[in-house]
Write a protein that holds these residues in place. Structure first.
Motif, PDB file in Angstrom:
ATOM      1  N   TYR A  95       0.852  -1.188   0.000  1.00 40.10           N
ATOM      2  CA  TYR A  95       0.000   0.000   0.000  1.00 40.10           C
ATOM      3  C   TYR A  95       0.889   1.240   0.000  1.00 40.10           C
ATOM      4  O   TYR A  95       1.838   1.343   0.781  1.00 40.10           O
ATOM      5  N   ASN A  97       0.029   5.168   0.329  1.00 43.32           N
ATOM      6  CA  ASN A  97      -1.059   6.113   0.587  1.00 43.32           C
ATOM      7  C   ASN A  97      -0.498   7.522   0.727  1.00 43.32           C
ATOM      8  O   ASN A  97       0.319   7.787   1.619  1.00 43.32           O
ATOM      9  N   GLU A 120       0.065  -7.686  -5.400  1.00 38.42           N
ATOM     10  CA  GLU A 120      -1.211  -6.990  -5.173  1.00 38.42           C
ATOM     11  C   GLU A 120      -0.903  -5.629  -4.568  1.00 38.42           C
ATOM     12  O   GLU A 120      -0.538  -5.530  -3.397  1.00 38.42           O
ATOM     13  N   TYR A 122      -1.778  -1.317  -4.041  1.00 33.78           N
ATOM     14  CA  TYR A 122      -2.816  -0.293  -3.959  1.00 33.78           C
ATOM     15  C   TYR A 122      -2.164   1.063  -3.696  1.00 33.78           C
ATOM     16  O   TYR A 122      -1.298   1.189  -2.824  1.00 33.78           O
ATOM     17  N   THR A 124      -3.284   5.245  -3.142  1.00 33.61           N
ATOM     18  CA  THR A 124      -4.328   6.255  -2.977  1.00 33.61           C
ATOM     19  C   THR A 124      -3.671   7.633  -2.943  1.00 33.61           C
ATOM     20  O   THR A 124      -2.619   7.813  -2.330  1.00 33.61           O
ATOM     21  N   ASP A 151      -4.479  -1.229  -8.093  1.00 36.86           N
ATOM     22  CA  ASP A 151      -5.592  -0.294  -7.995  1.00 36.86           C
ATOM     23  C   ASP A 151      -5.056   1.066  -7.561  1.00 36.86           C
ATOM     24  O   ASP A 151      -4.407   1.169  -6.522  1.00 36.86           O
ATOM     25  N   GLU A 153      -6.448   4.920  -6.812  1.00 34.79           N
ATOM     26  CA  GLU A 153      -7.644   5.738  -6.617  1.00 34.79           C
ATOM     27  C   GLU A 153      -7.237   7.132  -6.160  1.00 34.79           C
ATOM     28  O   GLU A 153      -6.600   7.293  -5.121  1.00 34.79           O
ATOM     29  N   ASN A 177      -7.347  -4.445 -13.171  1.00 34.15           N
ATOM     30  CA  ASN A 177      -6.397  -3.416 -12.780  1.00 34.15           C
ATOM     31  C   ASN A 177      -7.028  -2.077 -13.116  1.00 34.15           C
ATOM     32  O   ASN A 177      -7.537  -1.889 -14.218  1.00 34.15           O
TER      33      ASN A 177
END
Length: 302
Positions: A95, A97, A120, A122, A124, A151, A153, A177
């Protein structure tokens, strides 16, 4: 040269101020940008778990939270790059962020699979965060033997990429994806490529919605999907396979540029003939219709 968070276990790094520098500027003058890397979650190594006495049940997990200050990486950042060595778990998880501060790097790689291990990742971007890339961004790098899950976002802040944003096929039909601009602005000077034509499995998705702005030319290939309602794309869209599906039962996607519908599917939903009850594309430039285009009209919302 290298920094790892959660390489052979779990790790979290929180930055709320100050400056964190990975590598040196001089390295870019002598070596390629790949010489320096910040790895968040996973990462291949010549060592296995037994060397570190780490239980096999523990997943490689890494998290970097930036809420203020400056992160500078004179190379690439990899968020969950699947490892190829025995003794690791089946998935590396990362992650990244960003809610404030500024992060600058050359390349950003999210969800990179190894020969048999999936990554995997992510990312943000929210609040007042600034993400600057002097190179490119790859969202999902799958292999034929291992899917990749990635991902991104964005709900605020700003993302500036000097090169291309490439959204690759996930290698799995269960999850795409995705790069979602749900607020703030993303600028990709090299354009955005949705789907790569390199794999025949999985999905790649670009969503621009809820007031988000994408400043880039967009190319949609097989396995690619562009969708969104209430967002704006400043640039041309070229559909060469894949699907363009504006709206959100219903909704309008604004395109400040030209629209080239060469091949693939244009999907529009409508519940009545009223403008507020149907999907719409608001295009400021010229719309070109190719022989390979299929228009899919869906009456009644799912």
């Amino acid at each position: 040269r290298y920094e790892h968070i959660g390489k052979q276990g779990s790790g979290t790094f929180n930055q709320s101020g100050g400056e964190h520098v990975v590598g040196r500027y001089e390295y870019n003058l002598v070596y390629s940008p790949s010489y320096v890397r910040l790895s968040i979650g996973g990462g291949s190594s010549e060592y296995n778990r037994e060397d570190y006495d780490i239980p096999e049940a523990e997943q490689c997990f890494g998290e970097y939270n930036l809420s203020g200050g400056q992160l500078t990486v004179y190379g690439s950042v990899a968020v969950a790059n699947g490892s190829d060595y025995s003794g690791y778990n089946e998935c590396d998880l990362g992650y990244f962020n960003l809610s404030g501060g500024t992060a600058s790097m050359h390349d950003l790689i999210i969800g990179e699979s190894g020969d048999s291990v999936s990554g995997e990742g992510y990312v943000t971007v929210s609040g007042t965060a600034q993400l600057n890339l002097s190179g490119s961004m790859r969202v999902g790098v799958a292999t034929e033997s291992a899917p990749a899950i990635a991902d991104v976002e964005q709900t605020g802040g700003e993302v500036i990429v000097d090169g291309i944003i490439q959204i690759g096929e996930s290698g799995s039909d269960e999850q795409a994806n995705a790069y979602r601009v749900m607020g703030g602005q993303t600028t990709a000077l090299g354009g955005v490529e949705v789907g790569t034509d390199l794999m025949n499995s999985g999905l790649a998705e670009l969503m621009v919605a809820s007031g988000g702005i994408l400043n880039a030319d967009v190319s949609v290939k097989s396995q690619g999907l562009v969708t969104g309602s209430g967002g704006s794309i400043i640039g041309n869209i070229t559909l060469d396979g894949g699907m363009l599906a504006p709206g959100n039962s219903p909704g309008t996607l604004t395109v400040d540029g030209d629209l080239y519908l060469n091949s693939g599917i244009l999907q529009l939903e409508a519940d009545s003939l009223l403008p507020e009850d149907r999907d719409m594309l608001d295009v400021s430039g010229t719309v070109f219709f190719g022989d390979g285009l299929l228009v899919d009209l869906v009456f009644g919302y799912d």
